[in-house]
Write an enzyme that holds these catalytic residues in place. Sequence first.
Site, short mmCIF file in Angstrom:
data_model
loop_
_atom_site.label_atom_id
_atom_site.label_comp_id
_atom_site.label_asym_id
_atom_site.label_seq_id
_atom_site.Cartn_x
_atom_site.Cartn_y
_atom_site.Cartn_z
N CYS A 13 0.87 -1.20 -0.01
CA CYS A 13 0.09 0.09 0.08
C CYS A 13 1.01 1.42 -0.02
O CYS A 13 0.35 2.35 -0.18
CB CYS A 13 -1.09 -0.07 1.24
SG CYS A 13 -2.38 -1.07 1.07
N LYS A 16 0.62 3.30 -3.16
CA LYS A 16 -0.65 4.05 -3.31
C LYS A 16 -0.38 5.50 -4.09
O LYS A 16 0.48 6.10 -3.51
CB LYS A 16 -1.44 4.37 -2.07
CG LYS A 16 -2.64 3.27 -2.15
CD LYS A 16 -3.76 3.67 -0.80
CE LYS A 16 -4.76 2.92 -0.80
NZ LYS A 16 -5.79 3.45 0.25
N THR A 43 -17.17 10.29 0.50
CA THR A 43 -16.45 10.30 1.71
C THR A 43 -15.06 9.37 1.81
O THR A 43 -14.90 9.13 2.81
CB THR A 43 -17.53 9.87 2.69
OG1 THR A 43 -18.06 8.55 2.51
CG2 THR A 43 -18.51 10.94 2.94
N ASP A 221 -10.57 0.56 7.49
CA ASP A 221 -9.56 -0.38 7.76
C ASP A 221 -8.15 0.65 7.26
O ASP A 221 -8.23 1.74 6.66
CB ASP A 221 -9.31 -1.42 6.99
CG ASP A 221 -9.23 -1.37 5.49
OD1 ASP A 221 -9.92 -0.22 4.75
OD2 ASP A 221 -8.80 -2.05 4.67
#
Lengths: 343, 67
Positions: A13, A16, A43, A221
Amino acid sequence: MVRLTTTVKTSGCAAKLAAGELDKILSSIPPQRADELIVGFETHDDALAWDLGDGRIMIQSVDFFPPVADEAYDFGQVAAANALSDIYAMGAVPAVAMNVMCFPSCMDLSIMKDILLGAQDKAREAGLIIAGGHTISDQGIKFGLCVTGFTTKDRLWKNRGAEDGDVIVVTKRIGTGIINTMIKAGEASAGAEAAVLASMKELNKRAAETAYSYHVHAATDITGFSLLGHLHEMAEASCLSIDLDCAAVPVFEEALDGARFGFIPEGAYNNRDYLADSVIFDPSIPLELRDLLFDPQTSGPLALAMSRDEAQDYVRTYGEPACIIGQFSSGDRGVIRVYQNNS
Amino acid sequence: MTIDTSGYSCPEPVIMTKKALRDKPDSLSVIVDNVASRENVTRFARATGYSVSETKDGGKWILLLTR
């Protein structure tokens, strides 16, 4: 044997796209609307939610990234656990998934097979089926899943909905991005490497199922945008602010050393810059602890908002490393005040 | 001594700096070309007992590490 993490520039991640860059693009695209679409991307929630009209809500999410483990089978397991996490974070149960794979044509195909087997075994553990997918030839490996799950209207957890006075529970340790950077540099201990791999492979299934017995007001998460980034999204979406006790945040201890010595993924600095106007640190908080709170997580914890009494009961029931790390309050929408309670 | 970490992404610039500091020189110049490298090399240098001063050079920074 190829160490998969050495074939890519960024891992998991941490790869990203920066939140600020993503925001610029997404805000320029008019959102599509439908009566059935009850959660879209307005959101920054974890997945879309589609009302099937019969009491069930369908949840969909896709997540994929470059190798974050050196062994192909391990990488498949981590990528699957990470992709399923979005479904658990919405209160849903994953049902079916499809593979998303980018793979270099020059690489040994047995690596691809082991990635897929790792993901399938993780899917079996989660009780879902992977059926099909899509593969393209690319310069570097990337892998993940497109997942569909189901929940009900009364158990649809969003990142909005936290109430004034709710506390935040997290269910895993923080610091995977820094430890993974240390691993790349050959600076992590075998113990830290094993602990981080085990944590990234761990499904958020039990963390979610344990929470079914409580009134969860909001959930998400913690992944690439860091603990502070994802908590900011919860606070912003819930029109509240957060007081975060950084001494209570469960961390991989070695990540603090890693941060002190500069083994910090680039994504952490993107997160820090993006959140510059939203996070207020008490001056006493050391730099390495601040860095850790901006660290991009791969297959990170669930963050759950609920009343303090329920949260205390949840933490007792779930066990370590779950703990209460902060509290929502009214005013200063989206702001996180970070303090350190050393008592 | 000067090392140029341009074009490398983290953690490589820190590894290069660590190697260059192995014999504990009194000073070292490290050229970095992105924010993460600048921050990380600075952290590494400070954690190993060096002080850091920096000058901007176009899209790059020159970090002077001294002890």
